[in-house]
Scaffold this active site. Structure first.
Site, PDB file in Angstrom:
ATOM      1  N   GLY A  48      51.602  26.724  45.193  1.00  0.00           N
ATOM      2  CA  GLY A  48      50.225  26.914  45.646  1.00  0.00           C
ATOM      3  C   GLY A  48      49.269  26.012  44.889  1.00  0.00           C
ATOM      4  N   GLY A 105      49.350  34.855  49.434  1.00  0.00           N
ATOM      5  CA  GLY A 105      49.457  33.454  49.008  1.00  0.00           C
ATOM      6  C   GLY A 105      50.924  33.045  48.926  1.00  0.00           C
ATOM      7  N   HIS A 106      51.751  33.898  48.309  1.00  0.00           N
ATOM      8  CA  HIS A 106      53.185  33.585  48.214  1.00  0.00           C
ATOM      9  C   HIS A 106      53.818  33.523  49.612  1.00  0.00           C
ATOM     10  CE1 HIS A 106      52.644  35.627  44.161  1.00  0.00           C
ATOM     11  NE2 HIS A 106      53.190  34.473  43.816  1.00  0.00           N
ATOM     12  N   GLN A 124      49.452  22.925  37.364  1.00  0.00           N
ATOM     13  CA  GLN A 124      50.893  23.177  37.386  1.00  0.00           C
ATOM     14  C   GLN A 124      51.584  22.250  38.388  1.00  0.00           C
ATOM     15  OE1 GLN A 124      53.051  27.133  37.154  1.00  0.00           O
ATOM     16  NE2 GLN A 124      53.034  26.916  39.350  1.00  0.00           N
ATOM     17  N   ASP A 147      47.253  26.770  41.415  1.00  0.00           N
ATOM     18  CA  ASP A 147      47.685  26.278  40.104  1.00  0.00           C
ATOM     19  C   ASP A 147      47.750  24.750  40.184  1.00  0.00           C
ATOM     20  OD1 ASP A 147      48.172  28.834  38.708  1.00  0.00           O
ATOM     21  OD2 ASP A 147      49.581  29.131  40.346  1.00  0.00           O
ATOM     22  N   SER A 188      48.553  37.162  41.419  1.00  0.00           N
ATOM     23  CA  SER A 188      49.215  38.413  41.028  1.00  0.00           C
ATOM     24  C   SER A 188      48.367  39.131  39.989  1.00  0.00           C
ATOM     25  CB  SER A 188      50.592  38.118  40.451  1.00  0.00           C
ATOM     26  OG  SER A 188      51.315  37.345  41.379  1.00  0.00           O
ATOM     27  N   MET A 208      56.951  34.501  40.282  1.00  0.00           N
ATOM     28  CA  MET A 208      57.155  35.493  39.219  1.00  0.00           C
ATOM     29  C   MET A 208      56.946  36.892  39.790  1.00  0.00           C
ATOM     30  SD  MET A 208      55.976  33.782  35.670  1.00  0.00           S
ATOM     31  CE  MET A 208      54.220  34.010  35.821  1.00  0.00           C
TER      32      MET A 208
HETATM   33  O1  PAF Z   1      53.509  29.715  39.461  1.00  0.00           O
HETATM   34  C1  PAF Z   1      54.334  30.551  39.047  1.00  0.00           C
HETATM   35  O2  PAF Z   1      54.412  31.671  39.551  1.00  0.00           O
HETATM   36  C2  PAF Z   1      55.251  30.192  37.895  1.00  0.00           C
HETATM   37  O3  PAF Z   1      54.612  29.382  36.975  1.00  0.00           O
HETATM   38  C3  PAF Z   1      56.586  29.553  38.360  1.00  0.00           C
HETATM   39  C4  PAF Z   1      56.344  28.228  39.054  1.00  0.00           C
HETATM   40  C5  PAF Z   1      57.307  30.505  39.305  1.00  0.00           C
HETATM   41  C6  PAF Z   1      57.488  29.292  37.150  1.00  0.00           C
HETATM   42  O4  PAF Z   1      57.785  30.459  36.479  1.00  0.00           O
END
Ligand code: PAF
Length: 296
Positions: free
Chosen positions: A162, A36-37, A168, A165, A201, A30
């Site tokens: 990552g 991290g990204h 997630q 989360d 973020s 996002m």
């Molecule tokens: O982890 C995130 O940044 C968001 O949840 C994702 C996986 C990009 C979905 O919008």
């Protein structure tokens, strides 16, 4: 690095990559990128021929409109960072590109039509109901909705998420299984700031003082891991709750010790041959932060 704004451009690009027998590693984000990204991009580059990222602040996964409004947007710096990291293409759609007007209109009116898109109506069972699922109604279905759309467009061989989360990741794995998708989900380690704060973020929205004080979140988790052999589950939870309370700027939302596969709360700990994860969510100066650590 190629910048793509439409679904058509994206599919044309990824079809072309695949026709040349190259594998695709996909990093959905996002934006407001941090190290991290970039560690996900590095891993994707190492494992795949081409790396595709997406930057899209997905409205359907925000259950708090203020959070959506205040979510940091730093698109130019993000693109520079991705280019430097060696990303091959970045998909940056606007909201209308990803959601039909009808979807958006109904969302505005608060009407939930379960037939819109796949992902929106998946039942994740207990994984979707505990912790983040309980505190952020609709969040995971919003995540599944956008990630399934992106997977259908990119058709990646591997997709990178990552471990910060943690829940997630479990949701995405469940979605891929339920929708019979061919993508392999790769979980990458949490990257931390110098003081131990998990990179996010949302850290951008903390004041310098809050950022410093936020160190107690990971300290709580590290301490729990240290104590895991000496204390039972109730004692560990009491310890964590009391430890975090020593920081007056922080409000604890939950601290949970869960089975790392099913995410069910662990009652008898340690469980034979089962790993557990300690998860925490707090509010600090209006910013919601989460973190976790694997136990055993
Ligand atoms: O982890 C995130 O940044 C968001 O949840 C994702 C996986 C990009 C979905 O919008």
């Amino acid at each position: 690095m190629i910048i793509l704004n439409s679904k058509l451009q994206l599919s044309a690009y990824t079809d072309n990559v695949r026709n040349q027998h190259n594998s695709i590693g996909f990093v959905p984000t996002m934006g407001a990128l941090h190290s991290g990204h970039i560690s996900l991009v590095d891993m994707a580059k190492y494992q795949c021929d081409k790396v595709v990222c997406s930057i899209f602040v997905n409205p359907t996964q925000f259950n708090d409109l203020n959070d959506l409004k205040n979510y940091p947007r730093t698109i130019e710096v993000d693109c520079q960072m991705l280019e430097k990291a060696g990303c091959d293409a970045v998909f940056i759609p606007d909201v209308q590109e990803m959601y039909s007007t009808q979807e958006l209109e109904l969302k505005k009116q608060g009407v939930e039509d379960k037939s819109w898109t796949e992902g929106k109506d998946i039942d994740f069972g207990i994984i979707g109901r505990v912790m983040e699922g309980a505190h952020r109604p609709g969040h995971f279905n919003g995540v599944a909705q956008i990630v399934s759309k992106l997977f259908r467009l990119v058709k990646p061989d591997k997709a990178y998420f990552g471990q910060k989360d943690f829940q997630q990741l479990a949701i995405i794995r469940s979605m891929v299984k339920q929708l019979d998708m061919k993508v392999e989900i790769i979980s990458c380690p949490i990257i931390r700031e110098k003081n131990g704060l998990a990179m996010s973020s949302r850290n951008e929205r903390l004041t310098p003082l809050e950022r410093e004080r936020a160190a107690i979140i990971s300290q709580t988790l590290f301490q729990v891991k240290e104590l895991q052999k000496q204390k039972n589950i109730t004692e560990l939870k009491d310890f964590a709750e009391n430890f975090i309370k020593t920081e007056p700027l922080i409000q604890l939302e939950y601290f949970e010790i869960s089975n790392s596969e099913t995410l069910e709360p662990v009652i008898n700990y340690p469980q034979a041959n089962k790993s557990a994860v300690a998860c925490i969510a707090v509010k600090l100066g209006g910013v919601r932060l989460i973190d976790n650590i694997l136990l055993y």
